[in-house]
Write an enzyme that holds these catalytic residues in place. Structure first.
Site, short mmCIF file in Angstrom:
data_model
loop_
_atom_site.label_atom_id
_atom_site.label_comp_id
_atom_site.label_asym_id
_atom_site.label_seq_id
_atom_site.Cartn_x
_atom_site.Cartn_y
_atom_site.Cartn_z
N GLU A 67 -22.44 -7.65 -15.06
CA GLU A 67 -22.42 -6.90 -13.79
C GLU A 67 -23.49 -7.39 -12.82
OE1 GLU A 67 -20.67 -4.18 -16.95
OE2 GLU A 67 -22.46 -5.47 -16.80
N PHE A 129 -20.98 10.28 -23.08
CA PHE A 129 -20.98 8.85 -23.38
C PHE A 129 -20.94 8.03 -22.09
CE2 PHE A 129 -18.50 4.95 -24.33
CZ PHE A 129 -19.45 4.31 -25.13
N GLN A 130 -21.87 7.13 -21.96
CA GLN A 130 -22.01 6.24 -20.80
C GLN A 130 -22.17 6.99 -19.48
OE1 GLN A 130 -18.94 3.16 -20.95
NE2 GLN A 130 -20.26 1.92 -22.27
N LYS A 179 -14.18 10.02 -12.97
CA LYS A 179 -12.89 9.55 -13.46
C LYS A 179 -11.75 10.48 -13.05
CE LYS A 179 -10.99 7.24 -17.51
NZ LYS A 179 -11.23 6.82 -18.91
N MET A 492 -43.54 -21.99 -11.69
CA MET A 492 -44.42 -21.33 -10.73
C MET A 492 -45.55 -20.58 -11.41
SD MET A 492 -45.01 -20.94 -7.54
CE MET A 492 -43.55 -21.18 -6.53
#
Length: 577
Positions: A67, A129-130, A179, A492
Site C-alpha cells: 500500500e 478485526f482489522q 463496509k 548520506m
C-alpha cells in the site's frame, strides 16, 4: 505499457440512478476524470473492488505490491500530471500502510485522494478485526478526512474531497468508508464541488503589496529570487521566466522548485540548501532584496535562522497564509495565487540587468567548478562517481527525461547535475525525505506521462525498501528505467558519520543481495557496471530500450557530496570540502 485512456463524461447533477455505495464510489471517480488508481484489495474494501472489476474499461486499477507503493505511485502520477492521484486500500494494516505516502504528500503539497475500507458501522469502536481509527491517525497529515457510514453521503463527500485536494495549496485527503455503506444503496447523482463555506483556498490579492514588492525590486542593487514548487503547482513557470528576464534577477531554486526554469537558463544560478550551489547560498547573506516565490523557508534551505538573510528586505509570494512569517519574517508578504500575483508584478517591475551582481555569481561558480564539479564529472581514475552517471543520463536524455530520485546522497547529486528543459520533470521526496519513494513514484510518473522517458535514480538502501514494486512494473509492463547507485552504504548518514562522528560508521554499511538476480527474477532487462569504461554504453543501452531496464552502477564507497552547509550553520558558512 498497458494504459487505458478512455474518455469520460461527467455525471450530470440532474441524472439520478439507484446504485450501491461501492458503485457510487467508482461513478464519483469517473465523474472527477480519474483514469488510473493505485491500490491493494482486502476484505473491508472488497465491494468497491468488485465494482472496479465491472468498470475496468472505464478506469484502470494498478495492483501495487504494498500500500505504501500505491500512495507513492499516486504521488508520482500527480506530480507529473498536475491531476489528483488516487490510492485505495483496505482497513487496518492496509490503511496504516498508506500513512507514509500521505504524510509525504502532505508536506510536499501533492494532491491526492486516498480511499480506505472500514469495518461495518455497527462494529466501530469495538476493536474488530482489522479495525483502526484511520481518521484519527491521518488527521495531522491530511487537508481533510471523513468517515462515510451511509451510502447517501458518498457523492457529496467525494466531490468535496477532490475540490479540497486540488484547490489552493494542494494536498492529500482521506475518505474512510464502512463496509455496510459500500453495500447499501442510494439514489446517485453527482454535482462537482466548486466552493465550501468557510474554506478560502486562495487569498485575495492586495495590489498595494504587489506594488510595494515591485518598488523594492526596482530599487534593489543585489536582488535574488528563490523559487519553490509553488511556481509549478500554480502553473506560473512562464511568468517566473518573464519576471526574471525583465528584471535581470539571478534565480535559485529549492529541490522541489527544480525544473520550473530550464537548467541552462543564463539566469538560473542553481540550488539553495544544505547541498546546494556555492553562489546562491553564499549570496543569500549578501543580497539586498530576497524574493521568495512559492517556497516555505524550510530549515534545509535557511540553515541557522538567526543569521539567514538579515541584511535583506524579504518579499514572500505565497498562497498559504500559514507559511508567511512562520520561519522568516517577510517585510513584504504578497498573498494569492502566484499566477495572478506574478502577472501583476510583471506590469510594475522595470527592465534591468544587474551585470556586476551577475558577475559575482559567475566568480563563485568558477570556484565551485574547480573545487567540486570538475572532479565530480571528469574523474579519470578510481571508482565511478555518482555525478558521472547523471551526466551520462543527460547525454542521452537531452534534458527531456523525468528524473525520479529517492532520498540520500544520490538525490542531492541528481538535483545538482540532472538537466531539465521542461517543468514537472523532477520528482523527489522533499519535506519528509522518504527512502523507498522513487521506485513506486516512477511507476506513477511513467503512467502519467507515457510518452516521456522516466528514469528512477535510487540508492542501494532506498531501493531495498520498496523493491517489491518490480513486480508491479513486470505485471503492468511499465517501461521505466531504474538506476541503482550502489555504494554499499547508507551514504548520506555515512557522510555525516565521517564528518561529525570521527568515521564511526554505526549501522550504515550495507551487505547487499545480488540486485541483478532479483531484477532478472521479475524478467526485467539488466546490466551491472563496475568500471568507468562500461558506463556510457550501459546508459545508452538503457535509454534506447523500449522496455523496463535495471542498471546497477557500483560507485565510490566513501564519496561525500559537497558543497555542504552543516546542520545549524549559516548559509554563508557553506563548505566546499
Amino acid at each position: 505499457m498497458e494504459v487505458k485512456t478512455a474518455g469520460f463524461k461527467k455525471v450530470s447533477s440532474k441524472e439520478t440512478v439507484k446504485v450501491s455505495g461501492a458503485e457510487a464510489v467508482i461513478k464519483c471517480l469517473i465523474a472527477e476524470g480519474v483514469e488510473t488508481m493505485y491500490g491493494y484489495p482486502g476484505g473491508a474494501i472488497m465491494p468497491v473492488y468488485d465494482e472496479i472489476y465491472k468498470y475496468q474499461d472505464r478506469i484502470q486499477h494498478v495492483l501495487t505490491r504494498h500500500e505504501q507503493g500505491a500512495a507513492h505511485a499516486a504521488q508520482g502520477y500527480a506530480r507529473v500530471t498536475g491531476k489528483v492521484g488516487v490510492a485505495i486500500a483496505t482497513s487496518g494494516p492496509g490503511a496504516t500502510n498508506l500513512i507514509t505516502g500521505i504524510a509525504d504528500a502532505h508536506i510536499d503539497s501533492t494532491p491526492m485522494v486516498c480511499i480506505t475500507g472500514q469495518v461495518g458501522s455497527h462494529l466501530l469502536g469495538s476493536d474488530a478485526f482489522q479495525e483502526i481509527d484511520i481518521v484519527g491517525l491521518s488527521t495531522p497529515i491530511t487537508k481533510w478526512n471523513y468517515q462515510i457510514t451511509k451510502a447517501s453521503e458518498i457523492p457529496e463527500v467525494f466531490a468535496r474531497a477532490f475540490f479540497i485536494a486540488r484547490s489552493g495549496r494542494p494536498g492529500p485527503v482521506l475518505i474512510d468508508i464502512t463496509k455496510d455503506a459500500q453495500f447499501d444503496s442510494l439514489e446517485f447523482s453527482y454535482k462537482e464541488c466548486t466552493a465550501i463555506r468557510s474554506y478560502n483556498p486562495v487569498p485575495e490579492v492586495n495590489l498595494l503589496q504587489v506594488e510595494r514588492a515591485a518598488e523594492a525590486i526596482n530599487n534593489a542593487k543585489k536582488p535574488l529570487i528563490v523559487f519553490g514548487q509553488g511556481v509549478i503547482l500554480g502553473g506560473a513557470e512562464k511568468l517566473l521566466k518573464e519576471v526574471i528576464e525583465k528584471a535581470g534577477i539571478p534565480a535559485a531554486w529549492t529541490i522541489l522548485g527544480l525544473s520550473a526554469l530550464e537548467t541552462d537558463h543564463p539566469l538560473n544560478v542553481g540550488m539553495v540548501g544544505m547541498h546546494g550551489n556555492y553562489a546562491p547560498n553564499f549570496f543569500t547573506n549578501e543580497c539586498d532584496v530576497l524574493v521568495a516565490i512559492g517556497m516555505r523557508f524550510d530549515d534545509r534551505v535557511t540553515g541557522n535562522l538567526q543569521t539567514y538573510a538579515k541584511q535583506a528586505k524579504i518579499i514572500h509570494f505565497e498562497i498559504d497564509p500559514a507559511e508567511v512569517n512562520k520561519n522568516v519574517h517577510a517585510d513584504i508578504p504578497v498573498l494569492g495565487d502566484v499566477k495572478e500575483t506574478l502577472k501583476l508584478l510583471l506590469e510594475f517591475i522595470q527592465p534591468n540587468q544587474h551585470e556586476n551582481w551577475h558577475n559575482k555569481f559567475q566568480e563563485l561558480y568558477a570556484i565551485e567548478y574547480e573545487k567540486i564539479i570538475k572532479n565530480d564529472l571528469t574523474a579519470k581514475s578510481g571508482e565511478v562517481k555518482m555525478a558521472e552517471v547523471l551526466d551520462e543520463i543527460n547525454t542521452f536524455s537531452h534534458g527531456d527525461a523525468i528524473i525520479v530520485s529517492d532520498v540520500g546522497q544520490h538525490q542531492m547529486v541528481s538535483c545538482r547535475y540532472a538537466k531539465f528543459n521542461s517543468t514537472r520533470s523532477n520528482v523527489t521526496s522533499g519535506g519528509l525525505g522518504t527512502m523507498g519513494f522513487a521506485l513506486p513514484a516512477a511507476i506513477g510518473a511513467k503512467m502519467g506521462s507515457p510518452n516521456r522517458e522516466v528514469v528512477a535514480v535510487i540508492g542501494d538502501g532506498g531501493f531495498q525498501m520498496t523493491l517489491q514494486e518490480l513486480g508491479t512494473i513486470f505485471q503492468m509492463k511499465i517501461p521505466v528505467k531504474i538506476v541503482v547507485l550502489n555504494n554499499s552504504f547508507l551514504g548520506m548518514v555515512r557522510q555525516w558519520q565521517q564528518m561529525f562522528f570521527e568515521r564511526r560508521y554505526a549501522s550504515t554499511e550495507m551487505v547487499n543481495p545480488d540486485f541483478i538476480t532479483i531484477a532478472n527474477g521479475y524478467h526485467i532487462q539488466t546490466k551491472k557496471v563496475k568500471e568507468r569504461s562500461q558506463l556510457k554504453e550501459a546508459v545508452k543501452e538503457m535509454m534506447e530500450s523500449k522496455d523496463a531496464y535495471f542498471l546497477e552502477v557500483v560507485v565510490e564507497q566513501e564519496e561525500c557530496v559537497f558543497p555542504m552547509i552543516p546542520t545549524g550553520a549559516s548559509v554563508s558558512d557553506i563548505r566546499l570540502e
